[in-house]
Scaffold this motif. Sequence first.
Motif, PDB file in Angstrom:
ATOM      1  N   GLY A   1       0.790  -1.227   0.000  1.00  0.00           N
ATOM      2  CA  GLY A   1       0.000   0.000   0.000  1.00  0.00           C
ATOM      3  C   GLY A   1       0.821   1.275   0.000  1.00  0.00           C
ATOM      4  N   GLU A   2       2.151   1.156  -0.029  1.00  0.00           N
ATOM      5  CA  GLU A   2       2.988   2.366  -0.060  1.00  0.00           C
ATOM      6  C   GLU A   2       3.011   2.933  -1.491  1.00  0.00           C
ATOM      7  N   VAL A   3       1.840   3.357  -1.940  1.00  0.00           N
ATOM      8  CA  VAL A   3       1.694   3.806  -3.327  1.00  0.00           C
ATOM      9  C   VAL A   3       2.318   5.173  -3.574  1.00  0.00           C
ATOM     10  N   SER A   4       2.767   5.834  -2.502  1.00  0.00           N
ATOM     11  CA  SER A   4       3.451   7.109  -2.713  1.00  0.00           C
ATOM     12  C   SER A   4       4.701   6.936  -3.556  1.00  0.00           C
ATOM     13  N   TYR A   5       5.243   5.711  -3.562  1.00  0.00           N
ATOM     14  CA  TYR A   5       6.483   5.440  -4.294  1.00  0.00           C
ATOM     15  C   TYR A   5       6.251   4.953  -5.717  1.00  0.00           C
ATOM     16  N   LEU A   6       4.991   4.918  -6.143  1.00  0.00           N
ATOM     17  CA  LEU A   6       4.736   4.599  -7.548  1.00  0.00           C
ATOM     18  C   LEU A   6       5.316   5.691  -8.445  1.00  0.00           C
ATOM     19  N   PRO A   7       5.831   5.340  -9.611  1.00  0.00           N
ATOM     20  CA  PRO A   7       6.364   6.355 -10.523  1.00  0.00           C
ATOM     21  C   PRO A   7       5.283   7.332 -10.964  1.00  0.00           C
ATOM     22  N   ALA A   8       5.690   8.563 -11.222  1.00  0.00           N
ATOM     23  CA  ALA A   8       4.783   9.581 -11.752  1.00  0.00           C
ATOM     24  C   ALA A   8       5.523  10.341 -12.837  1.00  0.00           C
ATOM     25  N   ALA A   9       4.907  10.413 -14.010  1.00  0.00           N
ATOM     26  CA  ALA A   9       5.600  10.990 -15.173  1.00  0.00           C
ATOM     27  C   ALA A   9       6.016  12.437 -14.943  1.00  0.00           C
ATOM     28  N   GLU A  10       5.211  13.199 -14.202  1.00  0.00           N
ATOM     29  CA  GLU A  10       5.500  14.622 -14.051  1.00  0.00           C
ATOM     30  C   GLU A  10       6.299  14.952 -12.799  1.00  0.00           C
ATOM     31  N   ALA A  11       6.713  13.937 -12.030  1.00  0.00           N
ATOM     32  CA  ALA A  11       7.431  14.205 -10.786  1.00  0.00           C
ATOM     33  C   ALA A  11       8.815  14.767 -11.072  1.00  0.00           C
ATOM     34  N   PRO A  12       9.208  15.828 -10.377  1.00  0.00           N
ATOM     35  CA  PRO A  12      10.545  16.383 -10.559  1.00  0.00           C
ATOM     36  C   PRO A  12      11.589  15.473  -9.943  1.00  0.00           C
ATOM     37  N   GLU A  13      12.806  15.573 -10.400  1.00  0.00           N
ATOM     38  CA  GLU A  13      13.895  14.821  -9.794  1.00  0.00           C
ATOM     39  C   GLU A  13      14.373  15.567  -8.555  1.00  0.00           C
ATOM     40  N   GLY A  14      15.005  14.819  -7.651  1.00  0.00           N
ATOM     41  CA  GLY A  14      15.557  15.478  -6.470  1.00  0.00           C
ATOM     42  C   GLY A  14      15.322  14.689  -5.212  1.00  0.00           C
ATOM     43  N   ASP A  15      15.835  15.219  -4.106  1.00  0.00           N
ATOM     44  CA  ASP A  15      15.788  14.511  -2.832  1.00  0.00           C
ATOM     45  C   ASP A  15      14.368  14.270  -2.357  1.00  0.00           C
ATOM     46  N   GLU A  16      13.473  15.221  -2.580  1.00  0.00           N
ATOM     47  CA  GLU A  16      12.107  15.066  -2.080  1.00  0.00           C
ATOM     48  C   GLU A  16      11.416  13.892  -2.754  1.00  0.00           C
ATOM     49  N   THR A  17      11.620  13.750  -4.055  1.00  0.00           N
ATOM     50  CA  THR A  17      11.012  12.634  -4.776  1.00  0.00           C
ATOM     51  C   THR A  17      11.548  11.309  -4.256  1.00  0.00           C
ATOM     52  N   LEU A  18      12.848  11.249  -3.991  1.00  0.00           N
ATOM     53  CA  LEU A  18      13.441  10.015  -3.504  1.00  0.00           C
ATOM     54  C   LEU A  18      12.943   9.683  -2.102  1.00  0.00           C
ATOM     55  N   GLU A  19      12.794  10.702  -1.267  1.00  0.00           N
ATOM     56  CA  GLU A  19      12.414  10.486   0.117  1.00  0.00           C
ATOM     57  C   GLU A  19      10.935  10.171   0.254  1.00  0.00           C
ATOM     58  N   ARG A  20      10.084  10.922  -0.422  1.00  0.00           N
ATOM     59  CA  ARG A  20       8.644  10.796  -0.241  1.00  0.00           C
ATOM     60  C   ARG A  20       7.972   9.961  -1.319  1.00  0.00           C
ATOM     61  N   GLY A  21       8.624   9.770  -2.447  1.00  0.00           N
ATOM     62  CA  GLY A  21       8.030   9.030  -3.539  1.00  0.00           C
ATOM     63  C   GLY A  21       7.514   9.961  -4.616  1.00  0.00           C
ATOM     64  N   ALA A  22       7.575   9.505  -5.847  1.00  0.00           N
ATOM     65  CA  ALA A  22       7.210  10.354  -6.982  1.00  0.00           C
ATOM     66  C   ALA A  22       5.740  10.751  -6.947  1.00  0.00           C
ATOM     67  N   THR A  23       4.861   9.781  -6.697  1.00  0.00           N
ATOM     68  CA  THR A  23       3.426  10.083  -6.684  1.00  0.00           C
ATOM     69  C   THR A  23       3.072  11.045  -5.559  1.00  0.00           C
ATOM     70  N   GLU A  24       3.653  10.844  -4.377  1.00  0.00           N
ATOM     71  CA  GLU A  24       3.344  11.737  -3.258  1.00  0.00           C
ATOM     72  C   GLU A  24       3.841  13.159  -3.526  1.00  0.00           C
ATOM     73  N   THR A  25       4.990  13.277  -4.194  1.00  0.00           N
ATOM     74  CA  THR A  25       5.554  14.597  -4.450  1.00  0.00           C
ATOM     75  C   THR A  25       4.623  15.465  -5.276  1.00  0.00           C
ATOM     76  N   VAL A  26       3.942  14.849  -6.245  1.00  0.00           N
ATOM     77  CA  VAL A  26       3.086  15.652  -7.132  1.00  0.00           C
ATOM     78  C   VAL A  26       1.613  15.629  -6.735  1.00  0.00           C
ATOM     79  N   ALA A  27       1.149  14.552  -6.073  1.00  0.00           N
ATOM     80  CA  ALA A  27      -0.286  14.398  -5.851  1.00  0.00           C
ATOM     81  C   ALA A  27      -0.751  14.793  -4.455  1.00  0.00           C
ATOM     82  N   ALA A  28       0.136  14.813  -3.480  1.00  0.00           N
ATOM     83  CA  ALA A  28      -0.267  15.178  -2.126  1.00  0.00           C
ATOM     84  C   ALA A  28      -0.458  16.690  -2.016  1.00  0.00           C
ATOM     85  N   ALA A  29      -0.914  17.130  -0.836  1.00  0.00           N
ATOM     86  CA  ALA A  29      -1.252  18.542  -0.639  1.00  0.00           C
ATOM     87  C   ALA A  29      -0.130  19.507  -1.026  1.00  0.00           C
ATOM     88  N   PRO A  30       1.134  19.250  -0.656  1.00  0.00           N
ATOM     89  CA  PRO A  30       2.187  20.180  -1.073  1.00  0.00           C
ATOM     90  C   PRO A  30       2.313  20.292  -2.592  1.00  0.00           C
TER      91      PRO A  30
END
Length: 384
Positions: free
Chosen positions: A234-263
Motif C-alpha cells: 500500500g505504499e503507493v506514494s512510491y509509484l512512478p509519476a511521469a511529471e514528478a521532478p527529480e531530487g531529494d524530495e522525490t526520492l524520500e517521499r516518492g514520486a506520486t506523493e511529491t506531485v499528488a499530495a497537498a504540497p
Amino acid sequence: MLGNPRLLRVLNERQLLDRLAAHGPAARADLAKATGLSKPTVSAVLAGLEEDGLVHLVGEVLGRPGPVSSLYDLNAAARHVAGIDIGRDWIRVAVADLRAAFVGRTDARNTARTSAELAACVAELTRQAAAEAGVEWSSIACAVVGAPGVYDPAAGLLSLAPNLPGPDLGERLAAALGVELVIENDINLAAVGEMAYGEGRGKVNFALVSVGTGVGMGIVINGELYVGARGAAGEVSYLPAAEAPEGDETLERGATETVAAAPGVVRAAQAAGLLLDSAREVFAAAAGGDPVALSVVDGEGRRIGGLLVAVAAVLDPEVIVLTGGVGHNLDLLGRSIQRRIAELGPLRPQVVASALGDSGVLLGAVAHAKARAWELIFELRGSR
C-alpha cells in the motif's frame, strides 16, 4: 479438546461473549439455544464470567411462562483500550470500552520536535483522555497507534515516515505508555475503520486510498487487512509519476506523493499564479468558481485517477474509498478522476468518498485495539 477442560472452558466463554457482543443482552435459555451449549454449561460459564466482571445482570425477561429469566450482557466497561492517531499536524486519542464505544477523546496539535517529546505528548494525552472518562489507567488492556510509515516490531524501528521525528518512536511510546502496544500504519488502520464503520462494511475486497499531506493505501483482501511481507503493502506514494521532478524530495517521499499530495497541489497552484498557501485554500477557491484553481484541481483529479487505475489493475477491488485532506473533495475531483479513468482503458473501479472524516484512523485503531484486548483476555483466562 475433550481432554483439556481449561481449553474447552475458554472456548465456551468466548462463544458466549461473542454472542453477547454481537447481539446484546440475552437470557440463559436463549444463549443455550443460539450457541448449542447445554443450559447447565451456559449457567456455569456465565457464573465464572460474572465473577470475573466480564458479564453482568442487566434485567429480567418478563411476560414468559415459567420462572423469571435473568438477562445477561457483556460488561463492556470491564477493560478499556486506547486508539492513537499520530499525524504530522495532529495527535488524536480515544479511550474506548470492549465494544469499541468511545468513552473519552482528546485531540491536540503535534508540536513535538523529537521522538522523546512525541512519546511524552502521546502518553500525556492518552492518560488525560482516560482520566476525563473516569477510567483507571490499570483498566487499559492495550493501545494501538497509527502512524505514517512502516513499523518493524522486531527491530523496533519506524521507517518511511519523513514527517515524524526519529525511527525509535516505537520504543519510546512503549516505555511512555506502559501497556501492551501495537503500532500500525495509519492508512492501514483507516482501512480497518472503514471496514468496521464506513464504506467497507460488507465488502470482502476493497482498497482505501488517502491523499492528504501524503499518499497511502490500505488493502483489505478476503475480509482481512493485507500488509505484505514486510508491512509495506500500500505504499503507493512510491509509484512512478511521469511529471514528478527529480531530487531529494522525490526520492524520500516518492514520486506520486511529491506531485499528488497537498504540497504538490500548492506548488501547482503557485506555478499557475495563485498566491495560496494550502491545498484547502486551493479547493475553496475552486469551489468558489476561480478558473485557475479549477484547472489545478482538474490536474489533481487526473493524477488521482491514474493512481486509482493502477490500484484497480492490481487489486480489482469491489470499491475504492477515497479519503484524506485532498481526497475527501470528491465533489470537485470526481469528474476529472472519472475522465482520466476512462482515458486509461476498460477498468472502471467504483470510487466513493469516506464518510469517516478525520476519525478514520482513530476508529480503526480502536477497532484493532478491541480485537487485541479480547485476545489478551482469553490468553490470560486460558493460562489459569
